[in-house]
Design an enzyme around this catalytic site. Structure first.
Site, PDB file in Angstrom:
ATOM      1  N   GLY A  53       4.510   6.260  -7.752  1.00  0.00           N
ATOM      2  CA  GLY A  53       3.745   7.303  -8.421  1.00  0.00           C
ATOM      3  C   GLY A  53       2.837   8.093  -7.505  1.00  0.00           C
ATOM      4  O   GLY A  53       2.633   9.293  -7.705  1.00  0.00           O
ATOM      5  N   LEU A  58       7.166  -3.229   4.336  1.00  0.00           N
ATOM      6  CA  LEU A  58       6.711  -3.310   5.723  1.00  0.00           C
ATOM      7  C   LEU A  58       5.750  -4.472   5.895  1.00  0.00           C
ATOM      8  O   LEU A  58       4.975  -4.798   5.001  1.00  0.00           O
ATOM      9  CB  LEU A  58       6.009  -2.015   6.125  1.00  0.00           C
ATOM     10  CG  LEU A  58       6.844  -0.742   6.109  1.00  0.00           C
ATOM     11  CD1 LEU A  58       5.996   0.437   6.574  1.00  0.00           C
ATOM     12  CD2 LEU A  58       8.079  -0.889   6.996  1.00  0.00           C
ATOM     13  N   ASN A  85       0.168  -3.280  -4.439  1.00  0.00           N
ATOM     14  CA  ASN A  85      -0.302  -4.669  -4.350  1.00  0.00           C
ATOM     15  C   ASN A  85      -1.320  -4.836  -3.226  1.00  0.00           C
ATOM     16  O   ASN A  85      -1.301  -4.112  -2.227  1.00  0.00           O
ATOM     17  CB  ASN A  85       0.886  -5.620  -4.173  1.00  0.00           C
ATOM     18  CG  ASN A  85       1.579  -5.438  -2.848  1.00  0.00           C
ATOM     19  OD1 ASN A  85       1.187  -6.041  -1.858  1.00  0.00           O
ATOM     20  ND2 ASN A  85       2.585  -4.567  -2.801  1.00  0.00           N
ATOM     21  N   ALA A 118      -1.829  -7.364  -1.128  1.00  0.00           N
ATOM     22  CA  ALA A 118      -1.366  -7.919   0.153  1.00  0.00           C
ATOM     23  C   ALA A 118      -0.948  -6.796   1.104  1.00  0.00           C
ATOM     24  O   ALA A 118      -1.315  -6.790   2.286  1.00  0.00           O
ATOM     25  CB  ALA A 118      -0.210  -8.886  -0.085  1.00  0.00           C
ATOM     26  N   CYS A 162       1.422  -1.213 -13.107  1.00  0.00           N
ATOM     27  CA  CYS A 162       1.776  -0.265 -14.166  1.00  0.00           C
ATOM     28  C   CYS A 162       2.760  -0.874 -15.158  1.00  0.00           C
ATOM     29  O   CYS A 162       2.789  -0.479 -16.326  1.00  0.00           O
ATOM     30  CB  CYS A 162       2.399   0.983 -13.550  1.00  0.00           C
ATOM     31  SG  CYS A 162       1.347   1.769 -12.337  1.00  0.00           S
ATOM     32  N   CYS A 178     -13.072  -5.650  10.514  1.00  0.00           N
ATOM     33  CA  CYS A 178     -13.453  -4.534  11.395  1.00  0.00           C
ATOM     34  C   CYS A 178     -14.763  -4.725  12.141  1.00  0.00           C
ATOM     35  O   CYS A 178     -15.158  -3.858  12.921  1.00  0.00           O
ATOM     36  CB  CYS A 178     -13.486  -3.222  10.610  1.00  0.00           C
ATOM     37  SG  CYS A 178     -14.905  -3.034   9.522  1.00  0.00           S
TER      38      CYS A 178
HETATM   39 ZN   LIG Z   1     -14.245  -3.588   7.420  1.00  0.00          ZN
END
Ligand SMILES: [Zn+2]
Length: 255
Positions: free
Chosen positions: A43, A112, A133, A135, A191, A251
């Site tokens: 979508g 991927l 999703n 993951a 959905c 990060c």
């Molecule tokens: Zn972060």
């Protein structure tokens, strides 16, 4: 990357962008040199891909493991009834190439992950996360953090949509994990069980294309550091400021 100037036909095809003072030939040329990775051709991914191809991005890599199903046609606007049963990625590639033969489209009929995802992200100037999703969203985010590639993240369920840009070229920018920590308890919503208001996916997907174009052409201001929330039932939009989590396990090591 593209030493040849825009041809007369390209100048005509993209003239309505080139007319914009903020865009012009310079941004069109940057767009022609850019490679976008789109994860998910549903979508959100289909309207995003349509606008990127129409606008003249140089290269699109589009990945989706699914085949087109009758229930997809309510909102996944790249597909036609004749595509039912065929792989989404290949069907999308055909439609995008018909729209704009100048765009190189690579279709990957698989989910991927791992080193393949990492390599594809490292080769892209911008990544559009259009999967369904958590993951995949977190895997894409980790690869974007690793390679400092801007991530345009969108989601839509029922009447609720959201979009943000995690511009990981900017050392102050938050990543997806700063906002949505991976707890392992996240409830997968989709959905197929909860439903989705069809035009809302078009709104979010088109916004994702716009943010991706701004990321690669460096015009205007993107949603980096902001989360846009859209209520499709009442047509109310609100923006929430985002900040980087100094202790984010994904990060925090960034400079
Ligand atoms: Zn972060």
């Amino acid at each position: 990357m593209n030493p040849a100037p825009l041809s007369d036909e390209q100048l005509l095809r993209y003239s309505r962008h080139i007319l914009l003072d903020e865009f012009g030939i310079e941004a069109q040329d940057k767009l022609r040199s850019a490679h976008a990775l789109i994860v998910g051709a549903g979508g959100l991914g289909t309207p995003a891909a349509l606008y990127l191809a129409a606008a003249g991005i140089g290269r699109i890599t589009l990945a989706d493991p699914d085949v087109v199903d009758l229930t997809n046609l309510q909102r996944q606007i790249l597909y036609r009834a004749r595509d039912i049963g065929n792989p989404k990625a290949a069907s999308a590639m055909k439609a995008l190439t018909e729209l704009n033969p100048e765009v190189t489209v690579v279709a990957l009929e698989r989910r991927l992950g791992g080193t393949e995802l990492d390599a594809l992200v490292s080769q892209a100037q911008v990544v559009l996360e259009c999967s369904d999703n958590f993951a995949t969203r977190h895997a894409v985010n980790r690869a974007c953090v690793a390679h400092a590639v801007p991530l345009v993240s969108g989601a839509a369920i029922r009447f609720d949509g959201q979009i943000s840009v995690f511009d990981l070229r900017d050392s102050d920018a938050p990543c997806y994990h700063c906002l949505f920590p991976e707890t392992g308890e996240a409830e997968e919503v989709n959905c197929a069980t909860l439903g989705i208001f069809a035009p809302l996916t078009g709104v979010i997907g088109a916004l994702q294309a716009g943010e991706a174009i701004k990321c690669v052409t460096q015009i205007g201001r993107t949603l980096s550091g902001r989360l846009l929330l859209i209520d499709g039932l009442t047509t109310q939009w609100q923006t929430v400021a985002l900040t980087r989590d100094a202790h984010c396990p994904v990060c925090a090591h960034r400079a």
